[in-house]
Design a protein around this motif. Sequence first.
Motif, short mmCIF file in Angstrom:
data_model
loop_
_atom_site.label_atom_id
_atom_site.label_comp_id
_atom_site.label_asym_id
_atom_site.label_seq_id
_atom_site.Cartn_x
_atom_site.Cartn_y
_atom_site.Cartn_z
N ASP A 12 0.86 -1.18 0.00
CA ASP A 12 0.00 0.00 0.00
C ASP A 12 0.90 1.23 0.00
OD1 ASP A 12 -1.55 2.19 0.92
OD2 ASP A 12 -2.95 0.84 1.92
N CYS A 15 0.11 3.85 3.25
CA CYS A 15 0.45 3.54 4.64
C CYS A 15 1.60 2.54 4.75
CB CYS A 15 -0.77 3.03 5.39
SG CYS A 15 -1.35 1.44 4.81
N CYS A 38 -5.27 -0.86 1.51
CA CYS A 38 -5.89 -1.59 2.61
C CYS A 38 -7.28 -1.07 2.92
CB CYS A 38 -5.01 -1.53 3.86
SG CYS A 38 -4.86 0.14 4.54
N CYS A 42 -7.14 5.13 2.18
CA CYS A 42 -5.81 5.12 1.58
C CYS A 42 -5.91 5.38 0.07
CB CYS A 42 -5.11 3.79 1.84
SG CYS A 42 -4.45 3.68 3.52
ZN LIG Z 1 -3.36 1.64 3.73
#
Ligand SMILES: [Zn+2]
Length: 63
Positions: A12, A15, A38, A42
Amino acid sequence: MKHQDSEKTFKDPVCGMELSRTTAIEAFEYQGKTYYFCAGVCREAFEAEPEKYLRPHRQHGLK
Ligand SMILES: [Zn+2]
């Protein structure tokens, strides 16, 4: 060494979480590449400023 695609993991970009096909909730295509996330938050953050997250190197000492 070739593995099946299903074993592949994705990161990702927002993050930094490691995701697989099964744990990735959101996907977004940008410049011909698909990125996995996720969570919807995001993906939205990436969608708003993709360049911010795609920089190969973080700028150090910049706060
Ligand atoms: Zn994420």
